[in-house]
Design a protein around this motif. Structure first.
Motif, short mmCIF file in Angstrom:
data_model
loop_
_atom_site.label_atom_id
_atom_site.label_comp_id
_atom_site.label_asym_id
_atom_site.label_seq_id
_atom_site.Cartn_x
_atom_site.Cartn_y
_atom_site.Cartn_z
N PRO A 277 6.97 10.57 -1.50
CA PRO A 277 6.94 11.59 -0.50
C PRO A 277 6.41 12.65 -2.15
CG PRO A 277 9.09 12.09 -2.17
CD PRO A 277 8.42 10.04 -1.96
N VAL A 278 5.38 13.84 -1.36
CA VAL A 278 4.68 14.68 -1.86
C VAL A 278 4.93 16.02 -1.39
CG1 VAL A 278 2.60 13.28 -2.67
CG2 VAL A 278 2.90 13.95 -0.13
N PRO A 279 4.48 17.05 -1.68
CA PRO A 279 4.69 18.49 -1.88
C PRO A 279 3.82 19.09 -0.97
CG PRO A 279 4.34 18.43 -3.51
CD PRO A 279 4.28 17.07 -3.27
N GLU A 280 2.29 18.43 -0.48
CA GLU A 280 1.45 18.65 -0.06
C GLU A 280 1.29 17.91 1.03
OE1 GLU A 280 0.02 16.05 -2.88
OE2 GLU A 280 1.26 18.19 -2.98
N THR B 277 0.71 -0.78 -0.12
CA THR B 277 -0.31 0.11 -0.38
C THR B 277 0.86 1.44 0.15
OG1 THR B 277 -1.48 -1.69 1.08
CG2 THR B 277 -1.85 1.08 1.10
N VAL B 278 0.29 1.82 -0.25
CA VAL B 278 1.67 2.88 -0.80
C VAL B 278 0.73 4.60 0.13
CG1 VAL B 278 2.27 4.81 -2.95
CG2 VAL B 278 2.53 2.90 -3.28
N VAL B 279 1.74 4.87 0.42
CA VAL B 279 1.51 6.45 1.48
C VAL B 279 2.01 7.69 1.27
CG1 VAL B 279 1.08 7.21 4.17
CG2 VAL B 279 0.99 5.10 3.22
N SER B 280 1.05 8.74 0.29
CA SER B 280 1.96 9.86 0.05
C SER B 280 1.84 10.04 1.56
CB SER B 280 1.13 10.52 0.05
OG SER B 280 0.44 10.35 -1.39
N SER B 281 3.60 11.11 1.85
CA SER B 281 3.97 11.47 2.75
C SER B 281 4.77 13.16 2.72
CB SER B 281 4.92 10.49 3.72
OG SER B 281 5.19 11.24 5.07
N ARG B 282 4.57 13.69 3.35
CA ARG B 282 5.66 15.08 3.36
C ARG B 282 7.35 13.74 3.57
NH1 ARG B 282 3.90 20.76 3.36
NH2 ARG B 282 6.12 20.99 3.46
N ASP B 283 7.39 13.76 4.40
CA ASP B 283 8.64 12.99 5.28
C ASP B 283 7.98 11.64 5.38
OD1 ASP B 283 10.78 12.37 6.37
OD2 ASP B 283 10.48 13.71 8.10
N PRO B 284 9.01 11.27 4.21
CA PRO B 284 8.34 9.40 3.99
C PRO B 284 9.25 8.58 5.26
CG PRO B 284 8.99 10.24 2.26
CD PRO B 284 9.07 11.27 2.39
N ALA B 285 10.23 9.07 5.60
CA ALA B 285 11.59 8.35 6.26
C ALA B 285 10.64 8.04 7.44
CB ALA B 285 12.71 8.44 6.19
N SER B 286 10.20 9.97 8.29
CA SER B 286 10.14 10.08 9.07
C SER B 286 8.42 9.08 9.79
CB SER B 286 10.06 11.53 9.46
OG SER B 286 9.36 11.36 10.98
N LEU B 287 7.65 9.53 8.39
CA LEU B 287 6.71 8.63 8.81
C LEU B 287 6.56 6.96 8.89
CD1 LEU B 287 4.02 8.90 8.98
CD2 LEU B 287 3.13 9.21 7.59
N GLY B 288 7.48 6.23 7.80
CA GLY B 288 7.54 5.18 7.70
C GLY B 288 8.52 4.17 9.27
N ARG B 289 9.30 4.88 9.41
CA ARG B 289 9.68 4.94 10.77
C ARG B 289 8.42 4.70 12.51
NH1 ARG B 289 15.00 3.62 10.42
NH2 ARG B 289 16.03 4.86 8.27
N TRP B 290 8.12 5.63 11.87
CA TRP B 290 7.27 6.00 13.28
C TRP B 290 6.05 4.50 12.67
CZ3 TRP B 290 1.42 5.25 13.61
CH2 TRP B 290 0.74 5.81 14.92
N TRP B 291 5.39 3.82 11.90
CA TRP B 291 4.48 2.94 11.20
C TRP B 291 5.30 1.88 11.64
CZ3 TRP B 291 -0.13 2.02 11.17
CH2 TRP B 291 -1.07 3.28 10.77
N GLN B 292 6.66 1.59 11.39
CA GLN B 292 7.52 0.54 11.75
C GLN B 292 7.43 -0.08 13.13
OE1 GLN B 292 11.60 0.99 11.89
NE2 GLN B 292 12.19 -0.86 11.60
N GLU B 293 7.69 1.82 13.67
CA GLU B 293 7.44 0.67 15.35
C GLU B 293 6.18 0.76 15.88
OE1 GLU B 293 8.85 3.63 19.85
OE2 GLU B 293 9.02 4.47 17.53
N ALA B 294 5.02 1.38 15.35
CA ALA B 294 3.99 1.08 15.75
C ALA B 294 3.61 -0.77 15.39
CB ALA B 294 2.79 1.95 15.10
N LEU B 295 3.80 -1.06 13.83
CA LEU B 295 3.56 -2.50 13.26
C LEU B 295 4.25 -3.46 14.26
CD1 LEU B 295 2.17 -1.47 10.33
CD2 LEU B 295 1.12 -1.88 11.88
N GLY B 296 5.59 -2.95 14.62
CA GLY B 296 6.73 -3.67 14.52
C GLY B 296 7.16 -4.34 13.75
#
Length: 118
Positions: free
Chosen positions: A54-57, A8-27
């Motif tokens: 990444p997306v700018p908005e 599943t693709v998630v658009s994000s202003r900061d992909p690495a930061s949000l990805g690391r958040w989900w990594q921790e949330a899901l293990g």
């Protein structure tokens, strides 16, 4: 013909930061730490994954697609996710057996009621 759900693709202003958040949330584990294509999976060779691009908005409206999670203990899991930086959100759900939360960039997801003891 056959299809396999890869990610599943998630658009994000900061992909690495949000990805690391989900990594921790899901293990889950990081399988690609490129800031422009950050990907996590349940295990390196297990699908589906979450790919953060990444997306700018910033997010401005309700998600058209969201993830639902079924925990062993809903209230404990909600408390853990809130401690990681999730927030409660009201999308008109009333008082159901699930809790709607948002991740640090405002993407909604649901924590469903716990499985019945059995």
């Amino acid at each position: 013909m056959s299809l396999e759900w890869e990610q599943t693709v998630v658009s994000s202003r900061d992909p690495a930061s949000l990805g690391r958040w989900w990594q921790e949330a899901l293990g889950w584990v990081v399988v690609n730490d490129d800031p422009a294509e950050f990907e996590i999976r349940p295990a390196p060779d297990r699908l589906p994954g979450l790919l953060f691009l990444p997306v700018p908005e910033s997010k401005t409206a309700k998600n058209r697609l969201h993830l639902d999670f079924r925990p062993d203990d809903r209230d404990s899991e909600v408390a853990r996710l809130l401690g990681l930086g999730a927030a409660r959100v009201d999308v008109g759900q009333g008082e159901p057996s699930w809790v709607v939360l948002v991740d640090p960039e405002g993407n909604e997801f649901c924590v469903l009621s716990s499985w019945p003891a059995g």
